[in-house]
Design a protein around this motif. Structure first.
Motif, short mmCIF file in Angstrom:
data_model
loop_
_atom_site.label_atom_id
_atom_site.label_comp_id
_atom_site.label_asym_id
_atom_site.label_seq_id
_atom_site.Cartn_x
_atom_site.Cartn_y
_atom_site.Cartn_z
N VAL A 33 0.87 -1.19 0.00
CA VAL A 33 0.00 0.00 0.00
C VAL A 33 0.90 1.24 0.00
O VAL A 33 2.00 1.21 0.56
CB VAL A 33 -0.94 0.09 1.23
CG1 VAL A 33 -2.10 -0.84 1.13
CG2 VAL A 33 -0.19 -0.12 2.53
N SER A 34 0.44 2.28 -0.64
CA SER A 34 1.16 3.56 -0.62
C SER A 34 0.46 4.48 0.37
O SER A 34 -0.77 4.60 0.34
CB SER A 34 1.12 4.22 -1.99
OG SER A 34 1.94 3.53 -2.87
N SER B 217 1.38 -4.78 4.96
CA SER B 217 0.56 -3.97 4.05
C SER B 217 -0.92 -4.23 4.29
O SER B 217 -1.75 -3.33 4.15
CB SER B 217 0.92 -4.28 2.59
OG SER B 217 0.63 -5.63 2.28
N GLU B 218 -1.25 -5.43 4.71
CA GLU B 218 -2.65 -5.76 4.95
C GLU B 218 -3.23 -4.93 6.10
O GLU B 218 -4.34 -4.41 6.03
CB GLU B 218 -2.77 -7.25 5.25
CG GLU B 218 -4.20 -7.72 5.35
CD GLU B 218 -4.28 -9.23 5.44
OE1 GLU B 218 -3.52 -9.83 6.22
OE2 GLU B 218 -5.12 -9.80 4.73
N ALA C 111 -3.69 -1.41 4.94
CA ALA C 111 -4.83 -1.30 4.02
C ALA C 111 -6.13 -1.28 4.82
O ALA C 111 -7.06 -0.54 4.51
CB ALA C 111 -4.81 -2.46 3.04
N THR D 83 -8.50 0.84 2.39
CA THR D 83 -8.19 0.89 0.96
C THR D 83 -7.82 -0.51 0.48
O THR D 83 -7.51 -1.38 1.29
CB THR D 83 -7.01 1.88 0.71
OG1 THR D 83 -6.75 1.93 -0.67
CG2 THR D 83 -5.74 1.45 1.42
N GLU D 84 -7.87 -0.72 -0.83
CA GLU D 84 -7.51 -2.02 -1.37
C GLU D 84 -5.99 -2.16 -1.42
O GLU D 84 -5.27 -1.18 -1.65
CB GLU D 84 -8.06 -2.20 -2.80
CG GLU D 84 -9.56 -2.41 -2.86
CD GLU D 84 -10.01 -3.79 -2.39
OE1 GLU D 84 -9.21 -4.53 -1.79
OE2 GLU D 84 -11.19 -4.11 -2.63
N LEU D 85 -5.53 -3.39 -1.22
CA LEU D 85 -4.11 -3.68 -1.41
C LEU D 85 -3.77 -3.57 -2.89
O LEU D 85 -4.63 -3.83 -3.73
CB LEU D 85 -3.81 -5.12 -0.97
CG LEU D 85 -3.72 -5.40 0.51
CD1 LEU D 85 -3.67 -6.91 0.74
CD2 LEU D 85 -2.48 -4.74 1.10
N ARG D 86 -2.55 -3.23 -3.17
CA ARG D 86 -2.10 -3.25 -4.57
C ARG D 86 -1.17 -4.44 -4.76
O ARG D 86 -0.51 -4.86 -3.82
CB ARG D 86 -1.44 -1.92 -4.92
CG ARG D 86 -2.49 -0.81 -4.98
CD ARG D 86 -1.87 0.54 -4.92
NE ARG D 86 -1.05 0.82 -6.09
CZ ARG D 86 -0.27 1.89 -6.19
NH1 ARG D 86 -0.21 2.77 -5.19
NH2 ARG D 86 0.44 2.10 -7.28
N ASN E 11 -9.83 -7.35 0.29
CA ASN E 11 -8.85 -7.75 1.33
C ASN E 11 -9.55 -8.48 2.46
O ASN E 11 -9.08 -9.49 2.97
CB ASN E 11 -8.19 -6.54 2.02
CG ASN E 11 -7.55 -5.59 1.08
OD1 ASN E 11 -7.25 -5.98 -0.03
ND2 ASN E 11 -7.35 -4.36 1.53
#
Lengths: 376, 335
Positions: B41-42, B74-75, B78, B83-86, B222
C-alpha cells in the motif's frame, strides 16, 4: 525445465519404478528419477547426489529374490492363537460353547459334504491339486440387507427383518453362519457342508492356493450394510459374538489367522479378470476386534498369483484407498514382470492364463460346482 | 531462524505467487518456511510516519512523496486506511498495470532471502500457460530470473503444479496430479515418474472469489480474503449471506478447474502414458485452505467421468507452503 524429458514406455517405466522404490531417501529417489527420465533438463547431479544415489542403486539386486515375491513374509501379521474352545452342550435347537458362544440351529440346513481341491503354492506351474475336506479359512460377509434403526421402539420391525433375512439365506444356503443385529449367531448351513457364499473367489496362504471358496472356507455374514464411503457400524453385541464364533472356528479347525478374510478380498470376476465382483467389507472390517491382525495388509492373492486387476468402482467401495496388500501384490507382479523383461500387463496376462487352466483342471474333475449367475 | 542460518549456501525454494511469496529452506528437522503477502500500500509521506514505521520495523520504502509498505504489514495498513491492497502480480504473472512491480518483488523477496552469498541456488516457481489460450510466460520467468540474478543468486525455475507433486507425492514415485489453487491462477500438472506430462492453468482462483464476493457484498476484497482463509467452511451450511456468496464462487472456481481437467486430460489421453494403477491427486495453495475444500472438490470431480483413474484426492500437508517446498526439493535433488 523439462525440455529433454521423455516419458518412459511401460516396460522401461516398470523397471525404473521398481528401482526407484528401493531408494529410501525421497530426494535421492527424485534425483534418480529425474536423471533417468531427463526431467532434470539434462543437468548433471551434484557430487553428493551422485555419490548417495550411486550407493543406493548398488544396493539394489537386479532380480528380486523369488521368495520375496511369492511369500507374504514382508507383512508381519502375528496374532495370539485363539483359546481352546469346546462344545459344552448340543441341545438340538442350539449349541453352547466354552467361550460363551451360543449358536441357534432353528434355521440350520444341509447341502452336501464339503470337498475341494487346493494347489501348492510352490508348484504353480502344475495344475495338479490336493483333495481336502476340512475348512481352511473364514470369509466375512455383510448381508447388505434392509436395516431398521437400532432402537427399542423398532424392536418388532428389527425382529421381522431378522426373520425374513434368515428365511431368505436359509433357502439360498447363502452362508454357514449369520450374526444378527442383536449378536445372536444362527447356523444356516452345516459346518461340514458347502455353503454358496463366496462365488468366484481366490485366496492363498503361505503354502496353498484356494480357488472358489464356497467349500474351502466357512462363510460368516453380519447383518449389516457396507456402503462405499461409510463405515459399517457393527454393534457391540455383533462384535462380541463374531469374536467368539471366530475363536471357536479357528480353535476347532486350526484355521490360520491369514485365512480369515473379507468377501471383497477374495471375490473375483473371471469375465473381465477384475477383483471385487462383490465388495462387502471392502473397507473397515474390524479385524482387530476379531482377534486378528489387519488382514487388509495381506497380499491380494488373485492379483499376486493370477494377474487380476481392479477398477475405480472397486476403489470407491474400498473408501478410495487401495489396501496395503493390494499395492504389495501389484508391486510384486511388476517386479516379477521386470525380472522377466516383460511389461506388467503382459505378465499379468500370463498369470491370468494360469488361473484359467487351474479352473479348467478343477472343473474337469468336479472339484467345484458351476456357479450360477446369482451367486457370482 | 538466525541470520546465519539464512545465509548458509543451501538451496532455497521460492514460490512467487500472486497472493504470497513463500520461501522454503532445509532445517534441522524438515523444512523452514516463511511467507509474506505479495502486496503493498502507498501512504502519504511524512517524517513522523516514516520514523514510526522504522521504529516498529515495518518493511517500507520511500518513493517520492509516498511511503510504500509491503509484505504482511501492508494488509494491516490497508485495513486501517480502508483501501484495497495493490499487487505486483495479477493472474499469476507480473502486473502490467503496476509499473514498479519489478522493484516491489525485488524488495519483498530481498527482505525474505536476506543477504545471499554469491551463487546462492534458488529454485522459483512459474505458472503454466492457461488452458486453450496463448500466453507468453517468457517475460514473467525472465524477469523473476533477472531479479534473483541481480541479488547474486543462481536461479532455476519449476512449474507450480510440478512443485506440488515434488513436495507431496514422494510415496508414489512422483506420479500423480498436483493442483495448486493460488490467488491468481489454479495450476494443474500431471507428472509420471517425475516427468511433467501435462500442465496448464485456469485463470479463476482466490482473487476471482474475493473480487466477485466483494462486488456482490460491498466488502473490500482484502477483508473477503482474510475471512475466507480464517473462518470459512465449505460445508454447505452458511451462517450468513457473505459466507453463502463465498460458497457460490468457490463452487464456480472448483467447477472451472474440474472442467479444465476433464478437457485437458481427455484431449491428452492418446499421448499421455498409460497409467497402470490409479494415481493420487493432491490439492494445495491458499485457496485450498477452507475446511471442506477437499471433499467439495472430490464431489464435483465425481459428478462426471475423468480420463485417469484416481486412487485418492488428498490435501497437501501444509497447503500454503507445499509449492515452495517442492521448489526446494527440486533444487536439492540437483545439488
Amino acid at each position: 525445465m523439462s525440455g529433454s524429458a521423455k516419458v518412459p514406455g511401460l516396460a522401461r517405466a516398470t523397471v525404473i519404478e521398481w528401482r526407484a522404490r528401493r531408494i529410501a531417501d525421497p530426494l535421492c529417489r527424485l534425483a534418480y528419477l529425474r536423471g533417468v527420465t531427463g526431467s532434470d533438463g539434462g543437468k548433471r547431479f551434484g557430487r553428493w547426489t551422485r555419490v548417495a544415489c550411486g550407493l543406493a542403486l548398488l544396493l539394489i539386486p537386479l532380480i528380486p529374490a523369488r521368495e520375496a515375491v511369492l511369500a507374504p513374509a514382508a507383512v508381519n501379521l502375528q496374532t495370539e492363537p485363539p483359546p481352546e474352545v469346546w462344545i459344552v452342550e448340543a441341545a438340538g435347537d442350539h449349541d453352547s460353547y466354552s467361550n460363551g458362544l451360543r449358536i441357534e440351529n432353528r434355521y440350520a440346513t444341509e447341502t452336501h459334504r464339503r470337498w475341494y481341491g487346493v494347489f501348492e503354492r510352490g508348484r504353480m506351474e502344475s495344475d495338479a491339486f490336493e483333495r481336502r475336506t476340512d475348512p481352511a479359512g473364514i470369509v466375512y460377509h455383510a448381508t447388505e440387507s434392509d436395516l431398521a434403526p437400532f432402537e427399542a421402539e423398532e424392536n418388532a420391525r428389527l425382529q421381522r427383518i431378522d426373520e425374513a433375512l434368515l428365511d431368505y439365506v436359509r433357502r439360498r444356503q447363502s452362508y454357514h453362519f449369520v450374526v444378527d443385529r442383536f449378536g445372536r449367531v444362527y447356523r444356516v448351513v452345516a459346518e461340514s457342508d458347502t455353503a454358496y457364499h463366496a462365488g468366484h473367489s481366490v485366496w492363498a496362504d503361505r503354502q496353498w492356493v484356494y480357488c472358489n471358496l464356497n467349500a474351502a472356507f466357512l462363510g460368516i455374514a453380519y447383518e449389516a450394510r457396507t456402503e462405499a464411503g461409510q463405515e459399517a457400524a457393527l454393534d457391540e453385541a455383533q462384535i462380541r459374538a463374531g469374536r467368539a464364533l471366530t475363536d471357536m472356528l479357528r480353535s476347532r479347525y486350526r484355521i490360520p489367522p491369514e485365512n480369515c478374510v473379507t468377501h471383497a478380498q477374495v471375490s473375483v470376476n473371471p469375465r473381465n479378470m477384475q477383483i471385487g465382483y462383490h465388495t462387502d467389507w471392502a473397507a473397515h472390517f474390524p479385524f482387530e476386534a476379531m482377534g486378528l491382525a489387519d488382514n487388509y495388509r495381506l497380499p491380494v492373492a488373485c492379483v499376486l498369483l493370477f494377474g487380476f486387476g481392479y477398477n475405480a468402482a472397486f476403489l470407491r467401495a474400498a473408501d478410495g484407498r487401495a489396501w496395503a496388500g493390494l499395492t504389495f501384490a501389484e508391486e510384486a507382479v511388476a517386479e516379477q514382470a521386470a525380472a522377466r523383461g516383460l511389461s506388467s500387463a503382459g505378465y499379468a496376462r500370463l498369470l491370468q492364463k494360469k488361473y484359467r487352466t487351474k479352473m479348467a483342471a478343477l472343473h474337469l474333475t468336479g472339484a467345484f460346482e458351476e456357479i450360477g449367475d446369482e451367486q457370482k | 531462524m538466525s541470520k546465519n542460518d539464512k545465509n548458509r549456501n543451501t538451496p532455497i525454494g521460492l514460490d512467487v505467487g500472486t497472493s504470497r511469496i513463500v520461501t522454503a529452506r532445509q532445517a534441522e528437522q524438515g523444512f523452514a518456511c516463511e511467507s509474506q503477502l505479495n502486496a503493498f500500500v502507498s501512504i502519504p509521506h511524512s517524517r513522523m510516519t516514516e520514523s514510526a514505521l522504522s521504529r516498529e520495523h515495518v518493511p517500507h520504502v520511500v518513493e517520492g512523496g509516498s511511503i510504500v509498505v509491503h509484505g504482511n504489514e501492508s494488509e494491516r495498513f490497508a485495513d486501517l486506511l480502508h483501501t484495497e491492497l495493490r499487487r505486483p502480480m495479477t493472474r499469476g504473472l507480473l502486473n502490467a498495470g503496476e509499473p514498479d512491480s519489478f522493484k516491489l518483488i525485488l524488495q519483498i523477496a530481498g527482505s525474505m532471502l536476506g543477504e545471499v552469498p554469491s551463487g546462492q541456488k534458488v529454485c522459483f516457481t512459474v505458472p503454466a500457460a492457461p488452458l486453450d489460450a496463448e500466453q507468453d510466460l517468457t517475460y514473467h520467468e525472465a524477469t523473476l530470473r533477472q531479479i534473483l540474478t541481480e541479488m547474486g543468486c543462481e536461479a532455476s525455475s519449476i512449474n507450480e503444479g510440478l512443485a506440488v507433486i515434488y513436495s507431496e507425492l514422494a510415496d508414489t514415485n512422483y506420479t500423480g496430479i498436483g493442483v495448486s489453487c493460488g490467488g491468481g491462477l489454479c495450476n494443474v500438472c500431471f507428472a509420471y515418474l517425475s516427468v511433467p506430462v501435462l500442465s496448464f492453468s485456469i485463470p479463476k482462483a482466490g482473487d476471482f472469489i474475493d473480487a466477485s464476493a466483494a462486488s456482490v457484498s460491498g466488502e473490500l476484497a482484502n477483508r473477503i480474503r482474510t475471512l475466507k482463509e480464517e473462518s470459512f467452511f465449505l460445508n454447505g451450511h452458511f451462517p450468513d449471506k457473505l459466507h453463502q456468496v463465498l460458497g457460490v464462487y468457490y463452487d464456480e472456481m472448483i467447477r472451472a478447474v474440474v472442467a479444465g481437467m476433464r478437457e485437458a486430460f481427455a484431449a491428452a489421453n492418446r499421448r499421455a502414458p498409460k497409467v497402470v494403477r490409479p494415481i493420487p491427486l493432491v490439492l494445495s495453495g491458499g485457496s485450498a485452505l477452507p475446511k471442506g475444500f477437499r471433499e467439495r472438490f472430490e464431489k464435483i470431480l465425481q459428478e462426471g467421468e475423468f480420463a485417469v483413474p484416481l486412487s485418492d484426492i488428498r490435501l497437501a500437508a501444509d497447503p500454503l507452503t507445499s509449492t515452495a517446498k517442492g521448489a526446494l526439493v527440486a533444487a536439492l535433488s540437483e545439488a
